[in-house]
Design a protein around this motif. Structure first.
Motif, short mmCIF file in Angstrom:
data_model
loop_
_atom_site.label_atom_id
_atom_site.label_comp_id
_atom_site.label_asym_id
_atom_site.label_seq_id
_atom_site.Cartn_x
_atom_site.Cartn_y
_atom_site.Cartn_z
N ALA A 25 38.27 46.32 22.15
CA ALA A 25 39.26 45.94 21.15
C ALA A 25 40.52 46.80 21.29
O ALA A 25 41.65 46.29 21.25
N VAL A 26 40.32 48.10 21.46
CA VAL A 26 41.48 48.99 21.61
C VAL A 26 42.25 48.63 22.89
O VAL A 26 43.49 48.50 22.88
N ALA A 27 41.51 48.41 23.98
CA ALA A 27 42.16 48.08 25.25
C ALA A 27 42.92 46.76 25.15
O ALA A 27 44.04 46.63 25.66
N ALA A 28 42.32 45.79 24.46
CA ALA A 28 42.97 44.48 24.33
C ALA A 28 44.25 44.59 23.51
O ALA A 28 45.28 44.00 23.85
N ALA A 29 44.18 45.37 22.43
CA ALA A 29 45.37 45.53 21.59
C ALA A 29 46.47 46.22 22.38
O ALA A 29 47.65 45.84 22.32
N ARG A 30 46.09 47.23 23.16
CA ARG A 30 47.09 47.94 23.97
C ARG A 30 47.66 47.03 25.04
O ARG A 30 48.78 47.25 25.50
N ALA A 31 46.89 46.02 25.44
CA ALA A 31 47.38 45.07 26.44
C ALA A 31 48.20 43.96 25.80
O ALA A 31 48.62 43.01 26.47
N GLY A 32 48.42 44.05 24.48
CA GLY A 32 49.34 43.11 23.84
C GLY A 32 48.71 42.01 23.01
O GLY A 32 49.40 41.13 22.52
N LEU A 33 47.38 42.04 22.82
CA LEU A 33 46.73 40.99 22.02
C LEU A 33 46.47 41.47 20.60
O LEU A 33 45.91 42.54 20.41
N ASP A 34 46.84 40.67 19.59
CA ASP A 34 46.48 41.00 18.21
C ASP A 34 44.96 40.82 18.10
O ASP A 34 44.44 39.72 18.27
N THR A 35 44.28 41.90 17.80
CA THR A 35 42.82 41.91 17.91
C THR A 35 42.15 42.39 16.63
O THR A 35 42.65 43.28 15.94
N LEU A 36 41.00 41.80 16.34
CA LEU A 36 40.16 42.28 15.24
C LEU A 36 38.77 42.56 15.80
O LEU A 36 38.22 41.73 16.53
N VAL A 37 38.21 43.72 15.50
CA VAL A 37 36.84 44.01 15.90
C VAL A 37 35.97 44.17 14.65
O VAL A 37 36.32 44.92 13.73
N MET A 38 34.86 43.40 14.61
CA MET A 38 33.91 43.49 13.50
C MET A 38 32.67 44.20 14.03
O MET A 38 32.05 43.74 14.98
N THR A 39 32.33 45.33 13.40
CA THR A 39 31.16 46.07 13.89
C THR A 39 30.04 46.02 12.87
O THR A 39 30.28 45.87 11.66
N PHE A 40 28.84 46.17 13.37
CA PHE A 40 27.68 46.06 12.52
C PHE A 40 27.28 47.41 11.92
O PHE A 40 27.14 47.56 10.73
N ASP A 41 27.08 48.39 12.75
CA ASP A 41 26.57 49.66 12.25
C ASP A 41 27.14 50.80 13.08
O ASP A 41 26.43 51.46 13.81
N PRO A 42 28.46 51.03 12.93
CA PRO A 42 29.08 52.03 13.79
C PRO A 42 28.66 53.45 13.42
O PRO A 42 28.32 53.72 12.28
#
Lengths: 343, 267
Positions: A25-42
């Motif tokens: 998610a971080v890499a995708a956002a840095r590559a220019g994509l508006d991104t949302l990451v949903m995690t279960f049990d971080p």
């Protein structure tokens, strides 16, 4: 295959799925994509990085990582999602409250087989409907079996919609909630009353019956929704990333997952061999001997995986790091090889 | 103190921990250690994906008991069968049995009721321990963290939801056994990595809240020279054992090497 707008990370427990999902998610956002990451049990550290607070609800929050694209993160909360779906489909406030108060709903529905996984996908459905992101990444609960997640929508609809419910429950309780088996079946009915009480307890049976009765006005809406959720899991723009361990004894598990995904016509985009130890020369110090062995072991595991997966699917290797990746920089770095999946 | 000292004469050893932390290998190692001390052991797992067989270099058994060696029985248990058998015993009318067992409501209830399957697996263990000529000790390769806590909570939750009958009675049997600290030994498997240690500390706190202080924590696959994370020592006053990564080519070499380490190893 289309570039995915929804990417779902699946795999056994302890393979590093959650870290990779967040890193991608971080890499995708840095590559220019508006991104949302949903995690279960971080883990607590990952929660810290993403700015998620326990008890902070499941609404997505913005994660400041610089750059022009937006990164958001959210926690999956099965109960909150289920409550919302009930609220959406109840014909009125009284029906809604009847469900919320029902003991079966409160106590057992939280761990109904597949409910966590199902609500994760329901949540995605809610989010996809908002349509405001380029990419949504979902981290799934660690699966004992692939079917936990993939089979969730059909298992839930089966549960709600089964003919056995009509036979076993609804006609046995009259409008006042009294158990009336004897009236239906005569002497056999009386025996059945005693037996059902002995097995599961009349109170629980009553709670269950009330749950289904209270849910009845919502069946149609819920079922239709479950079908659309199942369709979302099979949509060409939904991709799956299967994360596995490189150890040779884990290869069979990973291949089993892969097969289940293919059989279900789900779009598997890549298999990731995570935390691969690099090959190194054997020296005399104890650490060096162990390192060399780990490198050999992981190499043979990854080779076996590649041989079994064949050419149809990329096998992406992510190297093990010590210390393990924690901040946005290192998370983004380990997930770089996965960006090819986003094409 | 060795791990065997920490377990003492307790008859039920639950091995739990985060997924991927080496529970199965540890359960197999503990089973072998106990056999070495001449105790008759039943090694139990309830995961449909069998994994204990690998530690012994044998074939998966598909649910049948396997005599690994004279004092060691290995069994992969399907807890649903335990519950189905309870239903069978309670329902003398055959067509009703078939109907109930096939019903999706029943199946979902069994699969979804928190800890019911785990409680059934424990009930199987307790029943075997109480049988004449039963094992001296059961080592249970228990489910990972969240499921293990559900398992420990299960008997009282089930007791609340289901007053009597065979299921209620089963829950009662297990509850009284679990409540006895002289019978139950919880061993927590962990890795040395900070993220896993963190989750282990949360599990330790959750177990303590339930009055189930573990008898030991075992760090698996530790890289040479790694020190035990101080935060672990702060959270747990009992013995912490470190098991090294053991380079091996044959899976059968691993457990004997770990047994040798633990047989003499202090915490």
């Amino acid at each position: 295959m289309r570039a995915p707008s929804l990417l779902i990370f699946v795999g056994a427990g302890g393979v590093g799925k959650t870290t990779l999902a967040a890193g991608t998610a971080v890499a995708a956002a840095r590559a220019g994509l508006d991104t949302l990451v949903m995690t279960f049990d971080p883990s607590r550290r990952l929660r810290g990085v993403l700015g998620l607070r326990p008890g902070g609800g499941d609404a997505p929050i913005r994660v400041p990582i610089g750059g022009t694209a937006r990164l958001e993160a959210g926690l999956l909360d099965a109960k909150a999602t289920f409550d919302r779906v009930v609220a959406l489909h109840s014909p009125d406030a009284a029906s809604r409250e009847r469900i919320y108060r029902n003991r079966f709903y409160r106590d057992l529905s939280g761990t109904l087989a597949g409910i966590l996984e199902y609500m994760a996908v329901e949540r995605l459905y809610e989010i996809a409907a908002e349509g405001s992101r380029d990419l949504v990444i979902l981290d799934t609960p660690p699966a004992r079996q692939a079917m936990d997640f993939l089979g969730a929508p059909s298992r839930i609809t089966e549960f709600l919609d089964s003919g056995a419910i009509d036979f076993a429950l609804r006609p046995w309780f009259d409008a006042e909630g009294r158990f009336r088996a004897a009236e239906r079946l005569g002497p056999i009915g009386r025996g059945l009353e005693r037996l059902l009480d002995r097995i599961v307890g009349i109170d629980l049976l009553r709670d269950l019956a009330e749950f289904f009765q209270a849910f009845a006005p919502m069946y149609a809406g819920f079922r239709e929704r479950a079908e659309r959720v199942a369709a979302l899991l099979r949509d060409p723009s939904t991709g799956f990333v299967l994360v596995g361990s490189p150890g040779p004894d884990r290869v069979a598990d990973t291949m089993l997952f892969a097969r289940k995904l293919r059989e279900g016509r789900h779009g598997l985009r890549a298999v990731v061999a995570n935390r691969v130890h690099p090959e190194s020369r054997e020296g005399r110090a104890p650490g060096e001997r162990v390192r060399a062995w780990l490198g050999r072991r992981d190499r043979s595991g990854v080779d076996a995986l590649r041989a079994l997966v064949g050419d149809a699917l990329p096998v992406i290797e992510v190297l093990a790091e010590d210390p393990p990746p924690e901040g946005p920089e290192s998370l983004s770095r380990i997930a770089q090889p996965l960006l090819t999946v986003l094409k | 103190m060795t791990l065997l000292d920490a377990i003492g004469g307790r008859r039920l050893v639950l091995v739990t921990g985060k997924g991927g932390a080496g529970k199965s290998v540890l359960a197999a190692t503990i089973a072998r250690l106990l056999v070495g001390a001449s105790r008759r052991v039943l090694l139990l797992e309830s995961d449909p994906r069998e994994s204990l067989y690998r530690a012994f270099g044998i074939e998966p058994s598909g649910g049948e008991s396997v005599r690994v060696q004279r004092l060691l029985e290995l069994k992969n248990l399907d807890p649903r069968r335990v519950i189905d058998d309870l239903v069978r015993d309670a329902l003398p009318i055959p067509f009703l049995i078939a109907r109930v067992l096939r019903s999706p409501v029943y199946r979902h209830f069994v699969d979804g009721a928190p800890g019911l399957k785990e409680a059934a697996a424990l009930a199987y263990a307790v029943r075997r321990l109480r049988a004449r000529r039963g094992p001296d000790v059961v080592v249970f390769d228990a489910p990972a963290t969240g499921h293990a806590l559900a398992m420990i909570d299960a008997p009282s939750r089930i007791g609340e939801a289901i007053a009597g009958g065979p299921v209620g009675r089963m829950a009662g049997e297990v509850a009284s056994f679990l409540a006895d600290p002289a019978e139950l030994a919880v061993v927590v498997a962990s890795l040395a990595e900070p993220v896993v240690v963190e989750e282990t500390i949360e599990l330790l706190a959750a177990l303590r809240d339930r009055g189930r202080e573990p008898v030991a924590v075992v760090l698996n696959a530790v890289f040479p020279g790694t020190k035990v994370d101080p935060s672990l020592r702060e959270s747990f006053t009992g013995p912490v054992f470190s098991l090294p990564i053991v380079p091996h080519d044959d899976p059968r070499e691993l457990v004997p090497a770990l047994v040798a380490t633990l047989a003499v190893g202090g915490a």
